[in-house]
Design an enzyme around this catalytic site. Structure first.
Site, PDB file in Angstrom:
ATOM      1  N   LYS A   1      47.284  38.797  45.027  1.00  0.00           N
ATOM      2  CA  LYS A   1      47.780  39.154  43.686  1.00  0.00           C
ATOM      3  C   LYS A   1      48.165  40.625  43.538  1.00  0.00           C
ATOM      4  O   LYS A   1      47.932  41.239  42.486  1.00  0.00           O
ATOM      5  CB  LYS A   1      46.747  38.782  42.604  1.00  0.00           C
ATOM      6  CG  LYS A   1      46.275  37.340  42.677  1.00  0.00           C
ATOM      7  CD  LYS A   1      45.161  37.073  41.690  1.00  0.00           C
ATOM      8  CE  LYS A   1      44.481  35.743  41.957  1.00  0.00           C
ATOM      9  NZ  LYS A   1      43.349  35.477  41.090  1.00  0.00           N
TER      10      LYS A   1
ATOM     11  N   ASP B   1      35.881  31.164  38.951  1.00  0.00           N
ATOM     12  CA  ASP B   1      36.194  30.724  37.588  1.00  0.00           C
ATOM     13  C   ASP B   1      35.970  29.222  37.368  1.00  0.00           C
ATOM     14  O   ASP B   1      35.635  28.798  36.257  1.00  0.00           O
ATOM     15  CB  ASP B   1      37.616  31.125  37.181  1.00  0.00           C
ATOM     16  CG  ASP B   1      38.698  30.543  38.077  1.00  0.00           C
ATOM     17  OD1 ASP B   1      38.370  29.967  39.129  1.00  0.00           O
ATOM     18  OD2 ASP B   1      39.889  30.676  37.728  1.00  0.00           O
TER      19      ASP B   1
END
Length: 497
Positions: A194, A229
């Site tokens: 990312k 997550d």
């Protein structure tokens, strides 16, 4: 007389030629349209997900789950041991924090839990952008910046957030990058993604680095849990409903986590946890099976991706890719059937220009003239003057691609339920089985989520279906991480009064 006859004959010849051209043009248009519909029909057939095929996919998922639990590298499914052996149950009390680092921004959260009767009393958060130079700088620079913001957030707290003397603040750290986890609160970075590229962090324990930076700020805070997550979504779901056994993220990417019996994990060599349970982070986006219905568009997308051969399941069911699959099919139709004219519109050649939110908006267009489809074609792809017939064909493309993704997601969930033995009805058993779902795709693409839930009911049948519930569990990367910090608190069992 002779001249007039010639004029009349010539005029008739012109009319005949013009008529012939019109007929030829119509035949050509008809041929183009036949080609376009043939391409759509071929896509529909190759994306086909009859129930028998979906059962094969579910069985393959279960087999891969067993293989991934048996040994490291035993399956395309990593089946990562999360070290979360104690999910929240609603009795947690006190003040807990979360740090959610997963992209160019990070969030700091504070949640106040009131125990069984009061639940989640209060939550507050702040979001901070990470300067670009820190994303490619040093480990110390990045974590010092984060710790400064964390200290600022705590520093603004009023007296109502003061902890008893000698008690540390506790934080759950959601770190959405590949990590080799070694305990509930330690794990070394495998690689950055990312847009981050900080070489000296690779191989280091990210919790230790964060803890050092927090200490420098004079902040008495302990990192109680390092979480993913999806595991956070499972924790959030379990906090609200004790029947939650699994969590699935359907967003830009996709993943699943579930509660496994520790003794059913052959690759687990530590002491069995007191709870007898262990949360497994499946990383199911990497699932692959010969039973998955793949098309030429999927193969080319995969070949041209940054990770060819990996994340095949994710590439056909998640939000990052659905719009791109539609674009690729539409490009072929434009090239071979000239539905937008003799040349292919230049914007249609641009990979990932058609995002899944655009696809969803077109799929949900209920206007009589498909105005939303027309506007997206014009504004995103710079294609004007489309016919209603063409716009309907594009909606059909969206439907085919979304339906395949949703039905395969349902098959994946069935695979997890089969592994847990929750796919069959047992006489006298009234226990509910709840799967917590989160992610933008699930939340905002209504046709997709409806299709997924309907397919799951179709797969499991009415008897079992009555006991299976899909529930939305929001903000696993934030609140979920704080809840795991609470359920793994060093002060568990200590009377706060």
């Amino acid at each position: 007389m002779g001249k007039k006859a010639v004029v009349i004959i010539c005029g008739a010849a012109v009319v005949t030629v013009a008529a012939a051209l019109v007929v030829r043009q119509r035949m050509r248009c008809s041929g183009h349209w036949s080609k376009a519909t043939a391409i759509v029909k071929e896509l529909e057939e190759k994306c086909g997900t009859p129930i028998a095929k979906l059962r094969q996919v579910a069985d393959a998922m279960t087999v891969e789950m067993h293989a991934g639990l048996a040994s490291e590298g035993g399956s395309k499914l990593k089946m990562i041991i999360s070290y979360v052996d104690n999910l929240p149950n609603g009795n947690e009390k006190g003040l807990f924090y979360a740090l959610d680092l997963g992209g160019t921004n990070f969030r700091v959260l504070r949640v106040q839990l009131g125990g069984k009767d009061r639940g989640l009393i209060n939550q507050e958060f702040t979001e901070v952008a990470i300067p670009e130079n820190l994303m490619v700088g040093t480990t110390e620079g990045l974590f010092d910046f984060i710790a400064v913001e964390l200290a600022k957030f705590v520093g603004k707290e009023g007296p109502e957030y003061q902890l008893p003397p000698g008690r540390q603040r506790e934080l759950g750290f959601t770190f959405s990058f590949p990590v080799q986890q070694t305990s509930i609160n330690s794990g070394s970075l495998i690689k950055w993604t990312k847009g981050f590229s900080i070489d000296d962090t690779v191989g280091q324990d990210v919790v230790a680095e964060l803890s050092k930076a927090i200490e420098k700020q004079g902040l008495d805070m302990r990192v109680s849990a390092l979480v993913n997550d999806t595991v956070g979504t499972l924790a959030g779901g379990r906090y609200n409903n004790n029947n939650v056994v699994a969590a699935v993220i359907l967003g830009t990417g996709t993943n699943a986590a579930y509660v496994e019996r520790a003794q059913a994990i052959p690759k687990w060599h530590g002491l069995l946890p007191k709870s007898g349970d262990m949360v497994i982070n499946m990383e199911w986006g990497n699932f692959r099976s010969a039973h998955l219905p793949l098309t030429e568009y999927d193969h080319s997308l995969d070949t041209e991706s940054l990770n060819p051969g990996d994340q095949i399941f994710e590439k056909i069911i998640s939000g990052m890719y659905l719009g791109e699959i539609v674009r690729r099919a539409l490009y072929r139709i434009a090239e071979e059937a000239s539905i937008f004219g003799e040349t292919v519109p230049p914007k249609l050649k641009v990979p990932f220009i058609l995002r899944t939110p655009d696809m969803s908006a077109m799929h949900h267009d209920t206007s009589y003239d498909l105005k939303v489809v027309r506007d997206i074609l014009k504004n995103v792809l710079e294609i004007s003057n489309t016919s209603l017939k063409v716009r309907k064909l594009i909606v059909e493309l969206c439907n085919i691609v979304a339906t395949r993704g949703a039905r395969l997601a349902a098959a994946g969930i069935l695979g997890v339920l089969k592994k847990l033995g929750r796919d069959v009805h047992r006489d006298g058993e009234k226990q509910k089985t709840v799967v917590a779902l989160d992610g933008g795709l699930f939340e905002h693409y209504t046709e997709y989520s409806k299709c997924m839930e309907n397919t799951l009911r179709e797969l499991i049948g009415e008897d079992v279906g009555a006991s299976i519930v899909i529930e939305h569990s929001n903000d696993g990367s934030g609140i979920g991480a704080a809840l795991i910090a609470a359920s793994h608190s060093q002060y568990l069992g200590v009377d706060e009064s």
